[in-house]
Design an enzyme around this catalytic site. Sequence first.
Site, mmCIF file in Angstrom:
data_model
loop_
_atom_site.group_PDB
_atom_site.id
_atom_site.type_symbol
_atom_site.label_atom_id
_atom_site.label_comp_id
_atom_site.label_asym_id
_atom_site.label_seq_id
_atom_site.Cartn_x
_atom_site.Cartn_y
_atom_site.Cartn_z
ATOM 1 C CE LYS A 93 25.997 55.170 26.306
ATOM 2 N NZ LYS A 93 27.199 55.164 27.121
ATOM 3 N N GLY A 193 32.705 42.715 41.523
ATOM 4 C CA GLY A 193 32.934 42.666 40.078
ATOM 5 C C GLY A 193 34.386 42.933 39.762
ATOM 6 C CG HIS A 196 37.815 44.865 30.884
ATOM 7 N ND1 HIS A 196 36.655 44.272 30.481
ATOM 8 C CD2 HIS A 196 38.778 44.412 30.059
ATOM 9 C CE1 HIS A 196 36.889 43.486 29.452
ATOM 10 N NE2 HIS A 196 38.187 43.545 29.176
ATOM 11 C CB VAL A 197 36.896 48.967 35.938
ATOM 12 C CG1 VAL A 197 37.261 50.092 36.900
ATOM 13 C CG2 VAL A 197 36.587 49.531 34.562
#
Length: 368
Positions: A93, A193, A196-197
């Site tokens: 990362k 939420g 996008h997903v």
Amino acid sequence: MLTANETKAALAANGPLGQMSTFDHENVVFCNDNVTGLKAIIAIHNTVLGPALGGTRMWPYATEAEALTDALRLSRGMSYKAAVAGLNLGGGKAVIIGDSRTQKTEGMMRRFGKFVNSLNGKYITAEDVGIGTKDMEHVFMETKHVTGIPPALGGSGDPSPVTAYGVYVSMKASAKERWGNDSLAGKKVGVQGVGHVGAALVDYLMKEGAKVTITDIYEDKIAEVIKLHPTVEVVAGDKFLDLDMDIYAPCALGATVNNDSLSRLKCSIICGAANNQLADENVHGKIVMEKGIIYAPDYVVNAGGLINVYSEVAKYGRDNAMAQTENIYHTTAAIFALAKKENIPTFMAANRTAEARIAAIAHLRTKR
Ligand code: NAD
């Protein structure tokens, strides 16, 4: 950069990292460029399975130690996610210290690209919080070790629909574990939420006949879902956790499975896309088990996005990525079976599965 004490403090803040010597980080490299203002850290956790792939996060960290802690924690998570998904990828990362809205420039991103390139493919980057496809285009000008570039440049496009499909199949595997049948028809699912997903997950759930309730902090996100699915119920954020639901799907932020939510949630299953859902694995992962709630470990559930970007490295298409993502159903079931056999929380079963695969391949590497 960091003093010795700050580095020590950042490492100590990672808790379990210190106890898992086999899985310590291989490299942590810093980049400081006065001309572009780039201050970045790349953490490579483990490359036993393959090059370390993981996104770049740009965030206005208060201190360099905080940025390092994030890079260490997130890169370790990527090793585990790739290992359980069966990918030949390690975990890495990158973090860039700064405000992505006001401080990011083409020069900075291209300098970052050179930084990535200096690692000769040991680390492959992608988007994360504060970084978009345009930025990856700039990185791509300086290095080929980058994924998440636009389809027009040979990239794999938005990974969210693939991630959502993985969440959906994982939820079915969780339903099978709980009720002996993987149908979600008639099940009350709360999706927290609908970005996008989350929005793409609602599509799958509605198609299967689930009773879906959603919440989001933005009205426009809710409106987009209601336009497509007028029968979806909407509830305000403060009432969401008190809902009567069979399945709780966290698809917004991390750490939503905590002392407060666990005192209110009445669900049978927790299965969603958000990363790091358990505020503290060792505490809340155990409470979830004691309460008889089935927790589908987040990095097992949401691996579809990683499977999709890996298609850019392994050169397979979206259809293949979807087929591999479908396998998350079986991976989730195997984690539940291990947790039951060993009488351990599911997060622990997932961690053990990841560690066992990395250790087995590490052993293989020592053989002629
Ligand atoms: P997103 O930003 O598109 O969507 C997140 C949504 O959550 C937004 O609509 C936002 O308004 C809403 N939200 C934020 N805080 C909220 C709150 N307190 N209550 C209710 N809603 C809230 O992000 P995404 O790409 O859909 O990702 C969702 C989660 O899944 C994130 O945690 C992300 O790290 C994780 N994830 C995403 C992918 C992917 O492919 N996009 C892959 C793996 C993991």
